[in-house]
Write a protein that holds these residues in place. Structure first.
Motif, mmCIF file in Angstrom:
data_model
loop_
_atom_site.group_PDB
_atom_site.id
_atom_site.type_symbol
_atom_site.label_atom_id
_atom_site.label_comp_id
_atom_site.label_asym_id
_atom_site.label_seq_id
_atom_site.Cartn_x
_atom_site.Cartn_y
_atom_site.Cartn_z
ATOM 1 N N PRO A 109 9.283 37.124 10.347
ATOM 2 C CA PRO A 109 8.735 38.429 10.705
ATOM 3 C C PRO A 109 8.692 38.654 12.211
ATOM 4 O O PRO A 109 8.656 37.702 12.989
ATOM 5 N N TRP A 134 6.281 40.171 15.078
ATOM 6 C CA TRP A 134 4.829 40.316 15.175
ATOM 7 C C TRP A 134 4.397 41.775 15.182
ATOM 8 O O TRP A 134 3.438 42.154 14.479
ATOM 9 N N SER A 181 4.526 43.149 11.732
ATOM 10 C CA SER A 181 3.435 42.591 10.928
ATOM 11 C C SER A 181 2.124 43.304 11.243
ATOM 12 O O SER A 181 1.329 43.605 10.332
ATOM 13 N N ARG A 182 1.895 43.578 12.509
ATOM 14 C CA ARG A 182 0.668 44.303 12.895
ATOM 15 C C ARG A 182 0.679 45.708 12.313
ATOM 16 O O ARG A 182 -0.341 46.188 11.807
ATOM 17 N N ARG A 239 -0.295 45.795 8.665
ATOM 18 C CA ARG A 239 -1.722 45.671 8.396
ATOM 19 C C ARG A 239 -2.441 47.013 8.528
ATOM 20 O O ARG A 239 -3.491 47.221 7.926
ATOM 21 N N ALA A 279 7.350 38.191 4.148
ATOM 22 C CA ALA A 279 7.291 38.911 5.418
ATOM 23 C C ALA A 279 6.767 40.323 5.168
ATOM 24 O O ALA A 279 7.234 41.009 4.246
ATOM 25 N N TYR A 280 5.791 40.722 5.943
ATOM 26 C CA TYR A 280 5.213 42.065 5.866
ATOM 27 C C TYR A 280 4.605 42.362 4.492
ATOM 28 O O TYR A 280 4.506 43.513 4.080
#
Length: 311
Positions: free
Chosen positions: A192, A194, A197-198, A201, A234-235
């Protein structure tokens, strides 16, 4: 295999070249990376630190840029000595194709790691495949970036001609997706990544599969494209997502001193555990693949390192 310690080989090579006015590992060089805080800038900053620790006479000044295309232009007009770049942009620069009307005298130190092309949409989007991007607003990546080059080629390979294209960097693309200003965005990086990924969320997202497009890209643009998959998990995704992989290279001006090129290549591998690279498959610096730089020739200094280190 080695009858002489590697460090001694490096010192002997640098000493021999010094008699020919080659600065060897004592030099000041400029490294063009990418946007501040991004993966290329982070990698470049760590490489600069490790290079100076390994060779006190070697100073690497890190330059923040839009990334691949701008970096290669900076090599061409000697505003930079080293650059991080996606492989397809580097191949274009070496050949004088695409965005490069003239050949740039570029050489490679190493294939670094594999990037995964992301085509990101909100989880509740009706878009399921690239053809549905027609008529939509899509961020192709920052202007002068390698992501933008690869994204444009992927849209062409998928037969998509009429997107409303905007050119935003990763952070701005994520914000625009959250605010509904774009329907999708492209990014080429680790998996992933970063920043994505943030974003996941804050707002659930999906990746659009791009499987099968690498073959058309290789046919039309050269052999640097690979069939890969963003790993499951991932994600928050349940399964892997097929996509297009493109390596990153560390390149330099062809005229960079042999001793400097060799010293920098040594740092890449002797201190690889201290250099930040993605964790996805194919992303770790690996000497078995480092010399695989396609149509971009290895710099003689880098080639000398590989011969001495690995036979």
């Amino acid at each position: 295999m080695h009858t002489v310690p590697r460090r001694l080989l490096l010192a002997l090579a640098a000493g021999g070249l010094a008699g020919c006015s080659d600065p060897g590992p004592s030099a000041r060089v400029r490294l063009a990376t990418g946007p501040r805080g991004g993966p290329y800038a982070t990698f470049g900053s760590r490489l600069a630190t490790e290079a100076h620790r390994a060779h006190h006479g070697l100073t690497v000044r890190v330059l923040t840029t839009a990334a691949s295309v701008e970096n290669l232009r900076m090599l061409g007009d000697r505003r930079a000595d080293l650059a991080l770049t996606l492989a397809d942009s580097a191949a274009d620069a070496a050949a004088g194709h695409g965005l490069f009307p003239r050949k740039i005298a570029v050489a490679a130190l190493a294939r670094l790691y594999l990037n995964y092309l992301h085509l990101v949409v909100p989880a509740d989007s009706t878009i399921e495949h690239p053809a549905q991007l027609a008529g939509r607003t899509v961020s192709l990546g920052a202007a002068e970036s390698g992501t933008s080059t690869t994204a444009g080629r992927v849209l062409g390979a998928a037969g998509v001609r009429d997107v409303r294209a905007v050119r935003l960097g990763l952070g701005a693309s994520a914000d625009a997706l959250t605010d509904g200003q774009v329907d999708a965005f492209f990014w080429s990086g680790g998996a992933p990544t970063w920043a994505i990924s943030r974003l996941a969320r804050r707002r659930p997202l999906r990746l659009i599969p791009l499987g099968g497009l690498a073959r058309a890209l290789r046919r039309d643009h050269g052999p640097v494209y690979e069939e890969v998959s963003v790993p499951a998990g991932a994600y928050g995704m349940r399964g892997p997502t097929p996509t297009v992989g493109t390596p990153s290279y560390l390149v330099c001006r062809s005229g960079l001193a042999d001793g400097t090129a060799r010293a920098l290549t040594d740092v890449l591998f002797e201190r690889r555990d201290r250099l930040p690279v993605p964790d996805a498959p194919g992303s770790r610096l690996d000497e078995r693949y480092a010399i695989g730089t396609g149509t971009v020739p290895l710099h003689p200094g880098a080639a000398a390192y590989y011969r001495a280190a690995y036979g």
